[in-house]
Scaffold this active site. Structure first.
Site, short mmCIF file in Angstrom:
data_model
loop_
_atom_site.label_atom_id
_atom_site.label_comp_id
_atom_site.label_asym_id
_atom_site.label_seq_id
_atom_site.Cartn_x
_atom_site.Cartn_y
_atom_site.Cartn_z
CB CYS A 124 -12.50 -2.56 -4.03
SG CYS A 124 -11.52 -3.41 -5.28
CG HIS A 260 -10.26 0.25 -2.68
ND1 HIS A 260 -9.54 -0.86 -2.29
CD2 HIS A 260 -10.30 0.22 -4.03
CE1 HIS A 260 -9.18 -1.53 -3.37
NE2 HIS A 260 -9.62 -0.90 -4.44
CG ASN A 291 -6.31 -2.88 -5.46
OD1 ASN A 291 -7.00 -3.46 -4.63
ND2 ASN A 291 -6.82 -2.20 -6.47
#
Length: 335
Positions: A124, A260, A291
């Site tokens: 990420c 993020h 996500n």
């Protein structure tokens, strides 16, 4: 005999992001479609994560396909030719093979051959890592334009019965063209790692173990939710503040904050700890995209610019953090 002298390359003093492109999965998956196997509910997922729907790609769509679509948009918006690209950096944990790289195939598809191409495995934080490397390559004279892509098909690694992370995961790709600028457009990067928490989030078992399993179950993603949440909220807020200091700006100077897209609760806590002024627009793409790991920051950036074109030219603080544990943050001028 005196030793021969070497010539080192030198580049331009400043860089910036010239354009961003995006591609999301073609299937919208609401919470109600995935709550059965985890014995949960739409309300539980919304309250804990902020996710309402996530976009996932059809079976015949791979991460490289998403990367290609996002890259073509970024190249077109930047007004450059693929042949102008001096390097291709793809941040991904979703390549279908251990080797060769997704970046090499992407470079061929978009017509940027023979540009050097490589993948970054920083989960990420991968996009922030890629932006840092692109900035350094251009200022060192190793390239004039660099294509940075975050591309993921995380649905391939989501176990339907996993209650730790699978219900969060989406598919997509975001791409950025980084190139020369007349003034600083990418602030100093604050990045690092904490391997003491190496197993807090990642695959549930090694590939070799899966190969030896007679049932042939493929490794999938899982996480220690509380460990990751506490680390993200407390430690990454400090990193975000360090990135502001490294760039020589304050929260008041920002037009946007683009973290993020891990969890809406983490995003909201970030905004609180940074004491962001009301005028700062916060990226909350997770609500309808999910996500998407390395793709989440460029996807959120793309959406913010589409919904708030007045942000163009403003400063944005972006921060990525995830498996490793790894992190990276920098202030950038929005294209």
């Amino acid at each position: 005999m005196s030793p021969a002298s070497l010539t080192q390359s030198t580049g331009v003093p400043y860089t910036r992001i010239h354009a961003v492109g995006a591609a999301r999965g073609d299937v919208i998956v609401p919470n109600d479609d995935i709550v059965g196997p985890i014995e949960s509910s739409d309300e539980w997922i919304r309250q804990r994560t902020g996710v309402i729907t996530r976009t996932r790609a059809s079976a015949n769509v791979q991460a490289v396909d998403l990367a290609e679509a996002a890259s073509r948009e970024a190249i077109d918006k930047a007004g450059i030719s693929p042949s102008d690209i001096g390097a291709v950096i793809v941040s991904t944990i979703s390549n279908t093979v251990q080797t060769p790289s997704l970046a090499s195939l992407l470079t061929e598809r978009i017509g940027a051959t023979p540009a050097p191409a490589y993948d970054v495995s920083a989960a990420c934080a991968g996009y922030a890592y890629g932006i840092a490397q692109a900035d350094a390559l251009i200022r060192a004279g190793a390239a004039r334009y660099v294509l940075v892509v975050g591309a993921e098909k995380l649905s391939d690694f989501a176990k339907p019965t996993d209650r730790t992370i699978s219900f969060l995961l989406g598919d997509g790709a975001g791409a950025a063209i980084v190139g020369p600028a007349d003034e600083p457009g990418i602030g100093a990067t604050v990045w690092g790692s904490d391997g003491s928490k190496w197993d807090a989030v990642g695959m549930d078992r090694p590939l070799k173990e899966a190969f030896d399993d007679p049932d042939g179950e493929y490794p999938t993603l899982r996480q220690e939710g509380q460990t990751v949440f506490r680390w993200a909220v407390w430690e990454m807020a400090k990193v975000a503040k360090q990135a502001l200091d490294a760039a020589g700006v304050t929260a008041e100077d920002l037009a946007a904050f683009i973290p993020h897209q891990a969890n809406m609760r983490i995003i909201d806590e970030f905004a609180k700890q940074l004491a962001l002024p009301e005028h700062v627009v916060v990226g909350r793409d997770i609500a309808t995209t999910g996500n998407t790991s390395a793709a989440s920051i460029p996807l959120a950036t793309h959406r913010l610019l589409a919904e708030h074109p007045e942000l163009s030219g403003g400063l944005a603080l972006q921060i990525g953090f995830g498996a490793g544990l790894v992190f990276g943050a920098q202030v950038v001028r929005l294209p």
